[in-house]
Design an enzyme around this catalytic site. Structure first.
Site, PDB file in Angstrom:
ATOM      1  N   CYS A 165      36.468  36.916  43.559  1.00  0.00           N
ATOM      2  CA  CYS A 165      36.543  37.930  44.628  1.00  0.00           C
ATOM      3  C   CYS A 165      38.015  38.056  44.996  1.00  0.00           C
ATOM      4  CB  CYS A 165      35.700  37.508  45.830  1.00  0.00           C
ATOM      5  SG  CYS A 165      33.980  37.109  45.398  1.00  0.00           S
ATOM      6  N   ALA A 166      38.761  38.799  44.178  1.00  0.00           N
ATOM      7  CA  ALA A 166      40.220  38.626  44.117  1.00  0.00           C
ATOM      8  C   ALA A 166      41.037  39.478  45.085  1.00  0.00           C
ATOM      9  CB  ALA A 166      40.704  38.906  42.686  1.00  0.00           C
ATOM     10  N   GLY A 205      44.676  40.285  46.046  1.00  0.00           N
ATOM     11  CA  GLY A 205      45.431  39.755  44.914  1.00  0.00           C
ATOM     12  C   GLY A 205      46.427  38.663  45.251  1.00  0.00           C
ATOM     13  N   LYS A 208      45.905  35.468  45.989  1.00  0.00           N
ATOM     14  CA  LYS A 208      45.613  34.211  45.280  1.00  0.00           C
ATOM     15  C   LYS A 208      45.720  34.413  43.770  1.00  0.00           C
ATOM     16  CE  LYS A 208      42.655  32.633  49.062  1.00  0.00           C
ATOM     17  NZ  LYS A 208      42.598  33.899  49.833  1.00  0.00           N
ATOM     18  N   ASP A 235      30.886  43.523  40.099  1.00  0.00           N
ATOM     19  CA  ASP A 235      30.153  42.709  41.071  1.00  0.00           C
ATOM     20  C   ASP A 235      30.030  41.279  40.536  1.00  0.00           C
ATOM     21  OD1 ASP A 235      28.297  41.451  42.693  1.00  0.00           O
ATOM     22  OD2 ASP A 235      26.851  43.090  42.675  1.00  0.00           O
ATOM     23  N   ASP A 279      36.765  32.464  46.326  1.00  0.00           N
ATOM     24  CA  ASP A 279      37.155  32.697  47.724  1.00  0.00           C
ATOM     25  C   ASP A 279      36.154  33.719  48.240  1.00  0.00           C
ATOM     26  OD1 ASP A 279      38.881  32.427  50.007  1.00  0.00           O
ATOM     27  OD2 ASP A 279      39.695  34.402  49.530  1.00  0.00           O
ATOM     28  N   CYS A 322      37.305  31.987  54.941  1.00  0.00           N
ATOM     29  CA  CYS A 322      38.165  32.045  56.132  1.00  0.00           C
ATOM     30  C   CYS A 322      37.279  32.146  57.373  1.00  0.00           C
ATOM     31  CB  CYS A 322      39.151  33.207  56.046  1.00  0.00           C
ATOM     32  SG  CYS A 322      38.371  34.824  55.901  1.00  0.00           S
TER      33      CYS A 322
END
Length: 468
Positions: free
Chosen positions: A241-242, A245, A247, A292, A322, A372
């Site tokens: 789940c980038a 960008g 990470k 997905d 993440d 988070c």
């Protein structure tokens, strides 16, 4: 004494969180009063920004020393800001800039500009006000006028209103770049700068177009995550789940741009952002796909030349999940608007993604799970579930480990909790920082404060011992 009110929640979410932070395990360990004090401290900290701005250096293009020198020169341009740029002993690719505030002695002006909550939070972390974030301006505001800027934290102000009597939070003073009529012109919606902040409540440099190829604004725990995954040159890495960008580009940098980082997100505009960031930072090993993550496992044999998802089982050396989450750890946030139904919807989605990640990971591979948020259901409960559901997964120590341990309440052992990393804003008692307290502080104490006074965040590291 808090400068801003504690974060507010919808009633049902508040009840839910109260139970989380007064769970039986926690109360047995801390006592009822101590548990309650920590919870109230957390609610207060969440409405205030962290004490440091964290920037990650793109070490692919610049050394930390060089970037630090350039950044220090940039900071000298900010009126009234005289702060050090600190290196971190355990995160050697970041720079920390202390945030001065809250400044309680600022004079408020008759002309007002009201901004939306998200724009307001950005201002508290150093941004200027851009036109799309402006909701209201006083009747006679002209370009060049001195204005006081307020945040409409409850979203009650009508766009274009000439005054607003609802709940608003003072963010500081600035100079309007446009007149009221220009801001709310119906002919063509404006973009660009609306108010240049000159006296913000929290004094922090704006990073708009400051060394864009060398520096990447990132919260400290988000940088820790990539170091914990510890990708090696030549490996095949998946960031499930980038977007946007941060990470993925960090992983590619840590690999010296050698190997392959597959960055996935299911929203096309977000994938575009990942590609833009990779291009800006001049990283070539990132391949971004709009897909997905829950469907990323191929059930059929893949063609050899197929680059993108879905992928065959056991395709990746390391995977970062993440996960999409309730986001309750983000700071500052004064009014959390999600319903309980929305908050509790994330756990099943995270489990679907986690299950796919485990299947895509090679035996001996590393899986890092992060969020988070501050809930048990999306953090420690997910770890307890994963260890039971996948007996071939083992929790592993994290390096660096600069946050606290996991929170009690999910039935994990003390040894297991020590292997987890939870960044808890309630761990800090200090309320703000002024120039005098900054000058009197030792560098070690400032680094320790930066480690604690950041967003709420959670990290777990697993190793897949053998195939099922």
């Amino acid at each position: 004494m808090s400068f801003f009110p504690k974060i507010s929640f919808q009633h049902e979410v508040e009840e839910y969180l109260t139970k989380v932070f007064r769970n039986n395990e926690l109360i047995a360990a801390l006592g009822g009063q101590e548990a309650e004090n920590k919870y109230q401290s957390l609610l207060s900290r969440l409405s205030h920004p962290p004490s440091f701005t964290t920037v990650r250096v793109n070490t692919h293009l610049a050394s930390v020393k060089h970037a630090k020198k350039l950044l220090f020169e940039e900071i000298q341009k900010f009126k009234g800001l005289c702060v050090p740029v600190l290196e971190h002993p355990k995160l050697q690719d970041i720079l920390l800039i202390p945030v001065i505030g809250p400044r309680r002695d600022l004079k408020k002006h008759p002309s007002e500009v009201i901004v939306g909550a998200q724009c307001g939070y950005a201002v508290l972390r150093g941004a200027h006000v851009y036109v799309p974030g402006i909701v209201s301006a006083s009747r006679f505001v002209k370009a060049g006028d001195l204005v006081s800027v307020y945040s409409d934290i409850e979203g009650k102000c009508k766009r274009g209103a000439k005054e607003f009597k609802g709940v608003k939070v003072f963010l500081g003073n600035g100079i309007s770049e446009l007149s009221r009529s220009e801001i709310f012109s119906s002919s063509s919606p404006l973009k660009g700068l609306g108010v240049r902040m000159i006296e913000p409540v929290y004094l922090s440099p704006s990073f708009d177009n400051v060394l864009p190829s060398y520096l990447f604004l990132q919260n400290l725990p988000s940088v820790v995550v990539s170091h914990i995954l510890n990708p090696q040159p030549g490996e095949k890495i998946l960031d499930m789940c980038a977007a946007p960008g941060g990470k993925a580009t960090h992983l590619a940098t840590l690999m010296h741009d050698q190997g392959e980082v597959i960055a996935m997100d299911k929203i096309a505009n977000k994938v575009k952002k990942v590609k833009l960031n990779a291009e800006l930072l001049q990283l070539n090993c990132i391949k971004a796909f709009c897909y997905d993550g829950t469907k990323a496992l191929s059930v059929e044999k893949r063609e050899d030349e197929q680059e993108g998802p879905p992928f065959s089982p056991e395709s990746f050396d390391r995977i970062l999940l993440d996960a999409p989450c309730s986001g309750m750890g983000q700071r500052p946030n004064m009014a959390y608007s999600s319903t309980l139904k929305e908050v509790t919807s994330y756990q099943p989605l995270q489990r679907k993604l986690f299950t796919v990640a485990v299947k895509l990971l090679k035996p001996g591979g590393v899986l890092v799970y992060s969020t988070c948020t501050i809930t048990l259901s999306e953090n420690e409960e997910q770890v307890a579930w994963a260890l039971k559901r996948f007996p071939y997964l083992q929790l592993h120590p994290q390096e660096p480990h600069i946050g606290g341990e996991g929170m009690k309440g999910a039935g994990l052992t003390l040894d297991q909790l020590k292997l987890l990393q939870r960044f808890d804003p309630a761990a800090v008692t200090l309320e703000g920082m002024d120039i005098n307290s900054l000058q009197d502080s030792r560098e070690d104490d400032l680094i320790s404060l930066a480690n604690k006074d950041c967003i709420g965040f959670f990290i777990a590291k697993f190793i897949k011992s053998k195939s099922k």
